[in-house]
Motif scaffolding. Structure first.
Motif, short mmCIF file in Angstrom:
data_model
loop_
_atom_site.label_atom_id
_atom_site.label_comp_id
_atom_site.label_asym_id
_atom_site.label_seq_id
_atom_site.Cartn_x
_atom_site.Cartn_y
_atom_site.Cartn_z
N ARG A 9 35.48 34.34 31.88
CA ARG A 9 36.60 34.53 30.94
C ARG A 9 36.15 35.47 29.85
O ARG A 9 35.20 35.17 29.10
N ALA A 10 36.81 36.61 29.73
CA ALA A 10 36.46 37.62 28.73
C ALA A 10 36.90 37.16 27.34
O ALA A 10 37.62 36.16 27.17
N ALA A 11 36.48 37.90 26.35
CA ALA A 11 36.80 37.56 24.96
C ALA A 11 38.30 37.54 24.71
O ALA A 11 38.79 36.79 23.85
N ASP A 12 39.07 38.34 25.48
CA ASP A 12 40.53 38.36 25.31
C ASP A 12 41.23 37.30 26.15
O ASP A 12 42.47 37.26 26.20
N GLY A 13 40.45 36.44 26.82
CA GLY A 13 41.03 35.37 27.61
C GLY A 13 41.29 35.71 29.06
O GLY A 13 41.66 34.82 29.84
N VAL A 14 41.11 36.96 29.45
CA VAL A 14 41.36 37.36 30.83
C VAL A 14 40.28 36.78 31.74
O VAL A 14 39.08 36.90 31.46
N ARG A 15 40.72 36.17 32.83
CA ARG A 15 39.80 35.52 33.75
C ARG A 15 39.51 36.41 34.96
O ARG A 15 40.37 37.16 35.41
N SER A 16 38.28 36.25 35.50
CA SER A 16 37.86 37.01 36.67
C SER A 16 36.92 36.16 37.51
O SER A 16 36.43 35.11 37.07
N VAL A 17 36.67 36.64 38.72
CA VAL A 17 35.67 36.04 39.60
C VAL A 17 34.54 37.04 39.78
O VAL A 17 34.77 38.25 39.89
N ILE A 18 33.32 36.53 39.80
CA ILE A 18 32.13 37.34 40.01
C ILE A 18 31.48 36.91 41.31
O ILE A 18 31.35 35.72 41.59
N ALA A 19 31.06 37.88 42.12
CA ALA A 19 30.28 37.62 43.32
C ALA A 19 28.86 38.10 43.08
O ALA A 19 28.65 39.26 42.68
N ALA A 20 27.88 37.24 43.29
CA ALA A 20 26.48 37.57 43.05
C ALA A 20 25.68 37.40 44.34
O ALA A 20 25.88 36.44 45.09
N ARG A 21 24.78 38.34 44.57
CA ARG A 21 23.84 38.27 45.69
C ARG A 21 22.50 38.73 45.17
O ARG A 21 22.38 39.86 44.70
N GLY A 22 21.50 37.88 45.28
CA GLY A 22 20.20 38.24 44.73
C GLY A 22 20.30 38.48 43.24
O GLY A 22 20.87 37.68 42.50
N ASP A 23 19.79 39.63 42.80
CA ASP A 23 19.79 39.96 41.37
C ASP A 23 20.98 40.82 40.97
O ASP A 23 21.08 41.26 39.81
N THR A 24 21.90 41.08 41.88
CA THR A 24 23.05 41.93 41.57
C THR A 24 24.33 41.10 41.59
O THR A 24 24.46 40.13 42.33
N ALA A 25 25.28 41.51 40.76
CA ALA A 25 26.56 40.81 40.67
C ALA A 25 27.64 41.81 40.30
O ALA A 25 27.39 42.81 39.60
N ALA A 26 28.86 41.53 40.75
CA ALA A 26 29.98 42.41 40.45
C ALA A 26 31.26 41.59 40.40
O ALA A 26 31.37 40.54 41.06
N PHE A 27 32.23 42.08 39.63
CA PHE A 27 33.54 41.44 39.58
C PHE A 27 34.27 41.64 40.91
O PHE A 27 34.07 42.65 41.61
N VAL A 28 35.10 40.67 41.25
CA VAL A 28 35.92 40.75 42.47
C VAL A 28 37.33 41.13 42.04
O VAL A 28 38.01 40.34 41.38
N PRO A 29 37.81 42.32 42.39
CA PRO A 29 39.14 42.76 41.94
C PRO A 29 40.26 41.90 42.52
O PRO A 29 40.19 41.44 43.66
N GLY A 30 41.29 41.66 41.71
CA GLY A 30 42.52 41.09 42.22
C GLY A 30 42.61 39.58 42.27
O GLY A 30 43.65 39.05 42.68
N VAL A 31 41.57 38.85 41.86
CA VAL A 31 41.64 37.39 41.84
C VAL A 31 41.12 36.90 40.49
O VAL A 31 40.20 37.47 39.92
N ASP A 32 41.75 35.84 39.98
CA ASP A 32 41.36 35.34 38.66
C ASP A 32 40.72 33.96 38.71
O ASP A 32 40.42 33.37 37.68
N SER A 33 40.50 33.43 39.92
CA SER A 33 39.86 32.12 40.05
C SER A 33 39.25 31.99 41.44
O SER A 33 39.71 32.64 42.40
N VAL A 34 38.23 31.14 41.56
CA VAL A 34 37.65 30.86 42.87
C VAL A 34 38.68 30.16 43.75
O VAL A 34 38.73 30.39 44.96
N ARG A 35 39.52 29.33 43.15
CA ARG A 35 40.58 28.67 43.93
C ARG A 35 41.51 29.70 44.55
O ARG A 35 41.89 29.59 45.73
#
Length: 330
Positions: A9-35
């Motif tokens: 959840r960003a400072a402005d309240g916008v939610r996102s999902v992050i996918a991490a593998r090993g030491d790298t991670a990136a936001f997943v476009p188009g979804v705001d929750s794991v559900r």
């Protein structure tokens, strides 16, 4: 590399999902929750990795920095917290060889086994049935709903009437119920199944009361095959110093029940197969500071860490003010 999912959840309240593998991670476009991501995977007939690939590549992110900034949430939630169930199973872990031997010696010497000993030994004997079979029924408890779920960095708050607030380091399985009633396991995460051990010790029939407390989940949801063996550390920090530390073991190799058997006994109830519901199921622990005579204090910080999770779970102990409750007749 093992896939891990996080909610942001960003400072402005916008939610996102992050996918991490090993030491790298990136936001997943188009979804705001794991559900939502899981729902997309079910609808596509693919797995979570496939759903992420379909969403495309997002901007990279440093999850260590985001945790420090307080922008990581529990890895699952529900827009209606009443549709998130928190439940668990106890007496599922073997503990050390010395502990097992001690329990067996006590069982052999006792004229009459306690209910706890009987259910533990039943799990040792029949908790890991052949694939497709259902084994011994475990101890089971209700912990609460989504209103009691907290994420990394948030306080674990005991009610004013609690006798104790103690940590329980373990793994929790995360599930989404599909439209046809099928339970889909999304993964497992680190968890602190916070409980009132003094209340439980007074009388085991008060176990239900002792479990109606908040619980914390680590930021990362571990996706894919269930871990055979997890070895981590559980600590209590007080005034900047570590006052208790102990390793904890989990994963199926360290359990008297298989994950499949625990899942079968939970989801056999139709109540727990309602479409759209989220389930957080705590798999149990064999490591407690309470067992070592530690009395927790307000302000203590519980810390749980274990590979392959990259981030620790830290939560401070707090207490809610007393509340007067009046029941009114209509």
């Amino acid at each position: 590399m093992t896939l891990r999912l996080l909610q942001h959840r960003a400072a402005d309240g916008v939610r996102s999902v992050i996918a991490a593998r090993g030491d790298t991670a990136a936001f997943v476009p188009g979804v705001d929750s794991v559900r939502a991501l899981a729902g997309k995977a079910i609808a596509m007939g693919t797995d979570l990795a496939g759903a992420i690939a379909a969403c495309g590549a997002g901007a990279p992110v440093d999850i260590v920095e985001e945790l420090a900034a307080g922008r990581l949430l529990a890895p699952v939630d529900h827009p209606d917290p009443a549709h998130l169930f928190m439940t668990g199973t106890g007496l599922t872990h073997l503990g050390s060889a010395e502990g097992r031997d001690k329990m067996h010696r006590e069982a052999a010497a006792a004229e009459k086994q306690t209910d706890s000993m009987r259910i533990f030994l039943e799990g040792v004997a029949g908790g890991k049935p052949a694939e497709g079979a259902v084994g011994s029924q475990p101890e089971w408890f209700y912990k609460g709903n989504g209103h009691g779920l907290v994420g990394p960095g948030a306080p674990l708050t005991s009610p004013a009437f609690a006798k104790d607030g103690g940590e329980e380091p373990e793994l929790a399985g995360i599930y989404l119920i599909g439209d046809d009633g099928t339970p889909f396991r999304l993964g497992v995460c680190l968890a602190n199944e916070f409980s009132d051990h003094i209340t439980e010790r007074h009388n085991y029939l008060w176990l239900a009361h002792s479990k109606l407390r908040q619980a914390a989940l680590g930021a990362e949801l571990l996706v894919g095959p269930l871990p055979a063996e997890i070895e981590g550390k559980s600590r209590i920090h007080r005034n900047g110093a570590v006052v208790w530390e102990k390793p904890f073991l989990s994963g199926q190799e360290n359990m008297s029940h298989s994950f499949a058997n625990l899942e079968a006994h939970h989801f056999k109830y139709e109540l727990f197969r309602q479409p759209g519901d989220i389930h957080v199921h705590f798999f149990g622990t064999a490591t407690l500071s309470f067992s070592d005579g530690v009395a927790t204090q307000l302000g203590d910080v519980f810390e749980i860490e274990a590979a392959p999770f990259a981030l620790p779970l830290r939560n401070a102990l707090a207490q809610a003010p007393a509340q007067a409750v009046t029941v009114k007749a209509l």
